[in-house]
Design a protein around this motif. Structure first.
Motif, PDB file in Angstrom:
ATOM      1  N   ALA A  28       0.813  -1.218   0.000  1.00 57.09           N
ATOM      2  CA  ALA A  28       0.000   0.000   0.000  1.00 57.09           C
ATOM      3  C   ALA A  28       0.847   1.268   0.000  1.00 57.09           C
ATOM      4  CB  ALA A  28      -0.936   0.013   1.207  1.00 57.09           C
ATOM      5  N   THR A  29       2.174   1.115   0.102  1.00 57.23           N
ATOM      6  CA  THR A  29       3.072   2.279   0.137  1.00 57.23           C
ATOM      7  C   THR A  29       4.032   2.212  -1.046  1.00 57.23           C
ATOM      8  OG1 THR A  29       2.998   2.331   2.562  1.00 57.23           O
ATOM      9  CG2 THR A  29       4.820   3.502   1.488  1.00 57.23           C
ATOM     10  N   PRO A  30       4.116   3.248  -1.867  1.00 59.62           N
ATOM     11  CA  PRO A  30       5.072   3.221  -2.981  1.00 59.62           C
ATOM     12  C   PRO A  30       6.496   3.008  -2.471  1.00 59.62           C
ATOM     13  CG  PRO A  30       3.572   5.088  -3.189  1.00 59.62           C
ATOM     14  CD  PRO A  30       3.332   4.503  -1.837  1.00 59.62           C
ATOM     15  N   LYS A  31       7.264   2.199  -3.196  1.00 58.94           N
ATOM     16  CA  LYS A  31       8.640   1.919  -2.757  1.00 58.94           C
ATOM     17  C   LYS A  31       9.462   3.204  -2.674  1.00 58.94           C
ATOM     18  CE  LYS A  31      10.744   1.074  -7.299  1.00 58.94           C
ATOM     19  NZ  LYS A  31      11.643   0.209  -8.084  1.00 58.94           N
ATOM     20  N   GLU A  32       9.117   4.181  -3.524  1.00 63.16           N
ATOM     21  CA  GLU A  32       9.852   5.443  -3.519  1.00 63.16           C
ATOM     22  C   GLU A  32       9.642   6.236  -2.234  1.00 63.16           C
ATOM     23  OE1 GLU A  32       8.903   4.134  -7.628  1.00 63.16           O
ATOM     24  OE2 GLU A  32       7.649   4.563  -5.867  1.00 63.16           O
ATOM     25  N   MET A  33       8.590   5.873  -1.470  1.00 62.38           N
ATOM     26  CA  MET A  33       8.295   6.578  -0.221  1.00 62.38           C
ATOM     27  C   MET A  33       8.908   5.887   0.990  1.00 62.38           C
ATOM     28  SD  MET A  33       6.770   9.367  -0.845  1.00 62.38           S
ATOM     29  CE  MET A  33       6.277   9.753   0.845  1.00 62.38           C
ATOM     30  N   LEU A  34       9.587   4.767   0.800  1.00 64.76           N
ATOM     31  CA  LEU A  34      10.243   4.118   1.928  1.00 64.76           C
ATOM     32  C   LEU A  34      11.325   5.054   2.470  1.00 64.76           C
ATOM     33  CD1 LEU A  34      10.621   0.446   0.638  1.00 64.76           C
ATOM     34  CD2 LEU A  34       8.883   1.370   2.180  1.00 64.76           C
ATOM     35  N   PRO A  35      11.401   5.211   3.787  1.00 65.91           N
ATOM     36  CA  PRO A  35      12.331   6.189   4.342  1.00 65.91           C
ATOM     37  C   PRO A  35      13.781   5.723   4.291  1.00 65.91           C
ATOM     38  CG  PRO A  35      11.201   5.040   6.109  1.00 65.91           C
ATOM     39  CD  PRO A  35      10.562   4.577   4.829  1.00 65.91           C
ATOM     40  N   VAL A  36      14.657   6.639   3.953  1.00 66.70           N
ATOM     41  CA  VAL A  36      16.099   6.441   4.079  1.00 66.70           C
ATOM     42  C   VAL A  36      16.528   7.403   5.187  1.00 66.70           C
ATOM     43  CG1 VAL A  36      18.335   6.494   2.925  1.00 66.70           C
ATOM     44  CG2 VAL A  36      16.292   5.822   1.657  1.00 66.70           C
ATOM     45  N   VAL A  37      16.675   6.875   6.375  1.00 67.62           N
ATOM     46  CA  VAL A  37      16.796   7.615   7.631  1.00 67.62           C
ATOM     47  C   VAL A  37      15.462   8.327   7.886  1.00 67.62           C
ATOM     48  CG1 VAL A  37      18.176   9.156   9.063  1.00 67.62           C
ATOM     49  CG2 VAL A  37      19.292   7.849   7.250  1.00 67.62           C
TER      50      VAL A  37
END
Length: 300
Positions: A28-37
């Motif tokens: 349900a969350t775009p991979k581009e929105m995964l947090p990096v820090v």
């Protein structure tokens, strides 16, 4: 005298992928929105484009990618709440993403590959050279790769791709370039391209990484490009045609990158990217490095 070429102002970021390697997080969350820090990966990419002078950004999205648009839009309710609390620091962070660039969005209706995603940008880009940044590759801002590529394109015309030397056993994971040396140490002339070859068939160990500066003639070629490896329209195949015939769209050059790159498309590399970036942060690094040394010592 060096020939002058049009100044590049537009960046295209394909972001329509499903992110299957990160399921179930990307259900349900775009991979581009995964947090990096503490920032989503896509924000690092937009910041890189802006740092290179490209503040007109077109994002190629798909279904379930609305959070990308929301992230780069204003959030008046959140801003108002932070303002009432007097939390100026977090308010500035929230507003930073919405003030970065002029953002545009278009949907890639059918996932037909990177070449098709780039072709979706044609109406917005028009007849100007433009940059393409893939969201899985984060380039450290201390190593201004894209800015250098823009300068090479302005000097030579045509298209410019980013290359990186990899071990022969890794080349099957990348597009691969056959190259000739030039008088400029880190710039090469690209004479051929192959998409994800086996090690025995690879013309070199120069892998294509996710940064391109493209001549607009690429659009006409992409319209005629048949599906290639994986049944998808491959950008590499279209670039091969440009390399074959310099009269159509100019030459293809490569910039050999030896700086810091963080691959967030692989789960292991994604975790390593977070650790490396966290260690280098002034606000997090000292305590985090101390904990990390202690943890590694205990595990060893």
């Amino acid at each position: 005298m060096t020939e002058s070429h049009p100044r590049i102002s537009k960046a295209v970021i394909p972001a329509a992928g499903l992110g299957t390697r990160f399921l179930p997080a990307t259900k349900a969350t775009p991979k581009e929105m995964l947090p990096v820090v503490d920032k989503p990966a896509i924000q690092y990419v937009v910041e890189e484009a802006v740092s290179a002078g490209l503040d007109d950004v077109l994002m190629i999205t798909g279904r379930n990618k609305r959070p990308l648009e929301d992230h780069f839009d204003r959030n008046y309710e959140l801003e108002s709440a932070l303002q009432k609390k007097g939390d100026a620091e977090r308010l500035a962070k929230v507003q930073e993403s919405s003030d970065l660039a002029t953002m545009h969005y278009v949907r890639q209706g059918d996932p037909k590959g990177l070449g098709h995603a780039v072709l979706c940008a044609a109406p917005h880009v028009g007849h100007e050279p433009f940059a393409v940044l893939l969201g899985d590759d984060l380039i450290d801002p201390r190593d201004p790769l894209l800015q250098h590529m823009v300068e090479v394109q302005e000097q030579h015309g045509g298209s410019v791709i980013a290359l990186m030397e990899v071990a022969p056993e890794q080349i099957h994971m990348y597009g691969c370039a056959a190259v000739e040396a030039t008088d400029d140490g880190d710039v090469v002339k690209v004479t051929g391209l192959v998409e994800k070859p086996e090690a025995a068939d690879a013309p070199s160990n120069y892998a294509i990484i996710g940064r391109y500066v493209l001549d607009p003639h690429i659009f006409g070629i992409l319209r005629r490009t048949e599906p290639g490896r994986g049944g998808e329209i491959q950008l590499t195949d279209a670039l091969q045609q440009l390399a074959d015939d310099e009269k159509v769209g100019g030459p293809v050059h490569g910039v050999v990158f030896k700086g810091r790159r963080y691959d967030t498309g692989d789960r292991g590399d994604y975790l390593r990217a977070i650790v490396r970036l966290a260690c280098e942060r002034e606000d997090l690094g000292p305590d985090f490095r101390t904990w990390l040394r202690s943890y590694v010592a205990e595990e060893m």
